[in-house]
Design a protein around this motif. Sequence first.
Motif, PDB file in Angstrom:
ATOM      1  N   HIS A 142       0.828  -1.201   0.000  1.00 53.49           N
ATOM      2  CA  HIS A 142       0.000   0.000   0.000  1.00 53.49           C
ATOM      3  C   HIS A 142       0.866   1.255   0.000  1.00 53.49           C
ATOM      4  O   HIS A 142       0.604   2.217  -0.752  1.00 53.49           O
ATOM      5  CB  HIS A 142      -0.910   0.016   1.235  1.00 53.49           C
ATOM      6  CG  HIS A 142      -1.777  -1.191   1.344  1.00 53.49           C
ATOM      7  ND1 HIS A 142      -2.329  -1.612   2.537  1.00 53.49           N
ATOM      8  CD2 HIS A 142      -2.192  -2.096   0.427  1.00 53.49           C
ATOM      9  CE1 HIS A 142      -3.044  -2.708   2.341  1.00 53.49           C
ATOM     10  NE2 HIS A 142      -2.974  -3.018   1.069  1.00 53.49           N
ATOM     11  N   TYR A 146       0.153   3.664  -3.473  1.00 56.01           N
ATOM     12  CA  TYR A 146      -0.709   4.831  -3.374  1.00 56.01           C
ATOM     13  C   TYR A 146       0.030   6.153  -3.604  1.00 56.01           C
ATOM     14  O   TYR A 146      -0.491   7.026  -4.311  1.00 56.01           O
ATOM     15  CB  TYR A 146      -1.476   4.819  -2.053  1.00 56.01           C
ATOM     16  CG  TYR A 146      -2.525   3.721  -2.016  1.00 56.01           C
ATOM     17  CD1 TYR A 146      -3.553   3.677  -2.958  1.00 56.01           C
ATOM     18  CD2 TYR A 146      -2.471   2.704  -1.077  1.00 56.01           C
ATOM     19  CE1 TYR A 146      -4.497   2.666  -2.951  1.00 56.01           C
ATOM     20  CE2 TYR A 146      -3.416   1.682  -1.059  1.00 56.01           C
ATOM     21  CZ  TYR A 146      -4.423   1.669  -2.001  1.00 56.01           C
ATOM     22  OH  TYR A 146      -5.356   0.665  -2.002  1.00 56.01           O
ATOM     23  N   THR A 166     -10.854   5.055  -9.312  1.00 58.99           N
ATOM     24  CA  THR A 166     -12.104   4.336  -9.135  1.00 58.99           C
ATOM     25  C   THR A 166     -11.805   2.901  -8.716  1.00 58.99           C
ATOM     26  O   THR A 166     -10.725   2.378  -9.007  1.00 58.99           O
ATOM     27  CB  THR A 166     -12.954   4.351 -10.417  1.00 58.99           C
ATOM     28  OG1 THR A 166     -14.175   3.666 -10.188  1.00 58.99           O
ATOM     29  CG2 THR A 166     -12.222   3.709 -11.578  1.00 58.99           C
ATOM     30  N   THR A 167     -12.742   2.308  -8.026  1.00 59.81           N
ATOM     31  CA  THR A 167     -12.584   0.914  -7.595  1.00 59.81           C
ATOM     32  C   THR A 167     -13.453  -0.050  -8.387  1.00 59.81           C
ATOM     33  O   THR A 167     -13.255  -1.258  -8.318  1.00 59.81           O
ATOM     34  CB  THR A 167     -12.939   0.776  -6.101  1.00 59.81           C
ATOM     35  OG1 THR A 167     -14.286   1.233  -5.896  1.00 59.81           O
ATOM     36  CG2 THR A 167     -11.993   1.584  -5.230  1.00 59.81           C
ATOM     37  N   GLY A 170     -12.692  -3.357 -10.185  1.00 57.62           N
ATOM     38  CA  GLY A 170     -12.441  -4.558  -9.399  1.00 57.62           C
ATOM     39  C   GLY A 170     -13.471  -5.651  -9.642  1.00 57.62           C
ATOM     40  O   GLY A 170     -13.191  -6.837  -9.432  1.00 57.62           O
ATOM     41  N   GLU A 173     -11.896  -7.916 -12.142  1.00 52.51           N
ATOM     42  CA  GLU A 173     -10.488  -8.302 -11.965  1.00 52.51           C
ATOM     43  C   GLU A 173     -10.156  -9.652 -12.610  1.00 52.51           C
ATOM     44  O   GLU A 173      -9.119  -9.765 -13.283  1.00 52.51           O
ATOM     45  CB  GLU A 173     -10.092  -8.323 -10.493  1.00 52.51           C
ATOM     46  CG  GLU A 173      -8.632  -8.718 -10.300  1.00 52.51           C
ATOM     47  CD  GLU A 173      -8.137  -8.608  -8.872  1.00 52.51           C
ATOM     48  OE1 GLU A 173      -7.220  -9.376  -8.514  1.00 52.51           O
ATOM     49  OE2 GLU A 173      -8.657  -7.757  -8.115  1.00 52.51           O
ATOM     50  N   VAL A 190      -5.141   0.073  -7.675  1.00 59.96           N
ATOM     51  CA  VAL A 190      -5.722   1.359  -8.077  1.00 59.96           C
ATOM     52  C   VAL A 190      -6.014   1.333  -9.570  1.00 59.96           C
ATOM     53  O   VAL A 190      -5.144   0.976 -10.372  1.00 59.96           O
ATOM     54  CB  VAL A 190      -4.760   2.528  -7.768  1.00 59.96           C
ATOM     55  CG1 VAL A 190      -5.417   3.861  -8.102  1.00 59.96           C
ATOM     56  CG2 VAL A 190      -4.312   2.514  -6.316  1.00 59.96           C
ATOM     57  N   TYR A 191      -7.241   1.727  -9.917  1.00 69.16           N
ATOM     58  CA  TYR A 191      -7.633   1.844 -11.324  1.00 69.16           C
ATOM     59  C   TYR A 191      -7.824   3.325 -11.629  1.00 69.16           C
ATOM     60  O   TYR A 191      -8.566   4.021 -10.934  1.00 69.16           O
ATOM     61  CB  TYR A 191      -8.932   1.090 -11.580  1.00 69.16           C
ATOM     62  CG  TYR A 191      -8.892  -0.376 -11.241  1.00 69.16           C
ATOM     63  CD1 TYR A 191      -8.554  -1.330 -12.196  1.00 69.16           C
ATOM     64  CD2 TYR A 191      -9.195  -0.813  -9.948  1.00 69.16           C
ATOM     65  CE1 TYR A 191      -8.531  -2.683 -11.883  1.00 69.16           C
ATOM     66  CE2 TYR A 191      -9.167  -2.169  -9.624  1.00 69.16           C
ATOM     67  CZ  TYR A 191      -8.834  -3.100 -10.594  1.00 69.16           C
ATOM     68  OH  TYR A 191      -8.812  -4.440 -10.278  1.00 69.16           O
TER      69      TYR A 191
END
Length: 218
Positions: A142, A146, A166-167, A170, A173, A190-191
Amino acid sequence: MEDSIGGTRRVKHPHIEKSSVNAIEAMETCTAMRYFREKPVSKESLEKLIHAATRASNPGNSQGWAFLVIDDPAIKEPVGEKVLEGMAPFFANRPVGRDGVEERMMLGAEHLARNFAKVPAWIVCMARKVYPPQAPQDSFMHSTIYPAAQNLVVAARSLGIGTCFTTFPGHAEPEIRALCNIPDDLHLFVYVAVGYPQRAFMPVKRKPIEDVLTWNRF
């Protein structure tokens, strides 16, 4: 290419040019963009963003990051279908009575999901569990990825390119992993949607620093 500053030599990266917006202004106006023009973002510009991401601090200079750029419609289209399939129930059943800002954000998120394949590029920011070498920990993945992702979006803003964390990809995935042959040891965190925005950059809305800053002692 090199130049000399203060008696030391500095290597200039060939992809870096003078930014149109300085770092502070970029951070002040780095609003999330969910509406994009369909104008492609050049490979050179995307490489600049990855270069900026890899300037970020990371634990022990382990650099356990990796970045996947998806701009191929043959990948974006099936991934987008899966994303919308996963998000549709949420959009259909979202709470009523939201204020104007929340509703605009929700509408923007829905627009982004429905137009996933039209976003010029998606960058998936990933990390490997490699630090510390003797006992790798999740927390260091992380702290690697990030800061890199934040560097990326600020650099994009400085170049007039819009982004949005955005998540919801996921939800796709497994499809992303399969279509893009992602190694098992890479963790997707992270997208980032990337493109030239349809709307103007605006100042971000944040608490005043006096609400969050303490000098020396609480």
